[in-house]
Scaffold this motif. Structure first.
Motif, PDB file in Angstrom:
ATOM      1  N   THR A  46       0.817  -1.211   0.000  1.00 11.41           N
ATOM      2  CA  THR A  46       0.000   0.000   0.000  1.00 11.41           C
ATOM      3  C   THR A  46       0.855   1.268   0.000  1.00 11.41           C
ATOM      4  N   ASP A  47       0.262   2.357  -0.533  1.00 11.98           N
ATOM      5  CA  ASP A  47       0.832   3.702  -0.382  1.00 11.98           C
ATOM      6  C   ASP A  47       2.238   3.805  -0.974  1.00 11.98           C
ATOM      7  N   LYS A  48       2.422   3.366  -2.218  1.00 16.84           N
ATOM      8  CA  LYS A  48       3.749   3.335  -2.833  1.00 16.84           C
ATOM      9  C   LYS A  48       4.019   4.493  -3.798  1.00 16.84           C
ATOM     10  N   THR A  49       3.005   5.284  -4.130  1.00 19.49           N
ATOM     11  CA  THR A  49       3.209   6.398  -5.063  1.00 19.49           C
ATOM     12  C   THR A  49       3.782   7.601  -4.321  1.00 19.49           C
ATOM     13  N   PRO A  50       4.826   8.268  -4.846  1.00 16.34           N
ATOM     14  CA  PRO A  50       5.444   9.408  -4.151  1.00 16.34           C
ATOM     15  C   PRO A  50       4.459  10.567  -3.945  1.00 16.34           C
ATOM     16  N   TRP A  51       4.532  11.203  -2.776  1.00 16.24           N
ATOM     17  CA  TRP A  51       3.675  12.345  -2.486  1.00 16.24           C
ATOM     18  C   TRP A  51       4.373  13.291  -1.518  1.00 16.24           C
ATOM     19  N   ASP A  52       3.892  14.544  -1.522  1.00 13.69           N
ATOM     20  CA  ASP A  52       4.362  15.575  -0.598  1.00 13.69           C
ATOM     21  C   ASP A  52       3.166  16.141   0.148  1.00 13.69           C
TER      22      ASP A  52
END
Length: 389
Positions: A46-52
């Motif tokens: 889960t939650d593997k896409t890069p984000w800021d």
């Protein structure tokens, strides 16, 4: 080989092949079982896409996602080309309460976030955080009249856009509706909802129970002015583990079938990875704030206020006739929690001149993130939003 259907809680999420049993498979299954027990995070993607993080207020925050440079992304068993240009309006995703925001980004090949970015959308996501008992006084007014307007403004400040598009899943869609209904002229161009129950009394067996309970409850309210509001919110606060079991038990046969499929596919690492990742959604839920639960019971379930198009949050009047944005609503054809009738009634209460309802395959979870969602729900939304900038 026979096909096993992965089910969790309320709908089929992923069809998988069931390998034939052999001593080799048995040894492999035992080894994978030991690895899963010792190192479960190896199987949870889960939650593997890069984000800021671009904004935060208490436990609530807003994420901005970025897509790693690539010409195509894997979605299910297909490769989707990445569009070079972006649409001019940013897209803010609003998750349901009681679940983690990463349900929009379950795994690299089952990520709505990545799919929408590949289709040219600049994607932002609200993270409602993880409420604890200390946050039990969080109410609908906080989410609708404080946090949602702040999140919309944060996205506008970050992009310089004049207005944005909104997309909400389940309760997230209802929060968006209440926000737009209480804030005429909000800087939002269009709204899409997935499995959002506007008419709680039409949600299948659950709706029948709700409507029957509403009759005596509302009579008591009228005769004796009995309200739930004075009751302590801690009486209504739902801890994560109880919420998780409640969701799973909406479909007991599916729950049993999921364990059978796990046993049959216990030697298949790919299956176990998808099983544990999808299972994380239901095994790792978050608390539902007591004040919100109290309002949902009194205003949404018993009074069924949303079906009438009006609701009062604190001293704020909400009227769905004020919702004039273009609207797309999607319901799951096999959704037992939010039936098509419950979701379709949104068309009766909003003031939008451009409004559309679509049916897509899947239950309450499947219509949102199941194996058929990219080809149906996600594609419908991406195409519809692309036509609106």
């Amino acid at each position: 080989m026979p096909v096993a259907t992965f089910t969790t809680g309320s709908g089929s999420l992923e069809p998988c092949m069931s390998p034939r049993f052999s001593l080799k498979n048995g040894a492999r299954a035992l080894g994978l079982a030991m690895e899963r027990r010792r190192h479960p995070r190896r199987f949870i993607q889960t939650d593997k896409t890069p984000w800021d993080r671009i904004y935060q207020d208490g436990i609530m925050s807003v994420r901005h996602y970025s897509l790693p440079p690539m010409a195509r992304i894997p979605v299910g068993g297909e490769m989707i080309p990445v569009e070079r240009s972006k649409h001019r309006r940013p897209l803010l995703l609003v998750p349901a309460l009681g679940i983690h925001c990463w349900t929009f980004d379950l795994m690299p090949n089952r990520s709505m976030v990545r799919y929408l970015m590949a289709r040219g959308h600049d994607v932002y996501l609200i993270d409602w955080g993880q409420p604890s008992k200390a946050d039990r006084e969080l109410d609908l007014n906080t989410y609708v009249n404080h946090w949602l307007p702040a999140a919309v403004e944060a996205v506008r400040d970050h992009t310089g856009a004049e207005d944005i598009n909104l997309l909400g899943y389940c309760m997230g869609g209802l929060l968006n509706l209440m926000y737009l209904g209480g804030h005429p002229g909000a800087p939002v161009h269009s709204l899409a909802t997935i499995a959002s129950p506007v008419n709680f009394h039409k949600s299948g067996p659950f709706g029948t129970v709700f409507s029957l309970a509403a009759i005596p409850a509302m009579q008591v309210h009228d005769w004796f002015q009995v309200r739930l509001e004075p009751l302590d919110s801690k009486l209504f606060h739902i801890p994560a583990n109880l919420l998780s079991w409640g969701f799973k038990l909406t479909n007991p046969p599916g729950l049993v079938q999921s364990y059978v499929d796990l046993w049959r596919n216990s030697a298949d690492r790919d299956y176990l990875t998808e099983y544990m990742t999808m299972g994380q959604w239901f095994n790792d839920m978050v608390d539902y704030p007591g004040a919100v639960v109290r309002e949902v019971i009194e205003k949404l379930i018993l009074a069924n206020s949303l079906a009438d198009g009006r609701i009062k949050l604190a001293d704020h009047e909400v009227d769905f006739a004020n919702v004039t944005q273009d609207l797309l609503a999607i319901g799951g054809t096999s959704d037992r929690i939010v039936t098509l009738r419950a979701a379709r009634d949104i068309l009766k209460v909003v003031g939008s001149s451009e409004k559309r309802f679509e049916e897509a395959p899947g239950g309450h979870a499947g219509v949102f993130a199941g194996s058929k969602a990219p080809a149906h729900t996600w594609r419908i939304i991406a195409d519809w939003l692309a036509a609106r900038g």
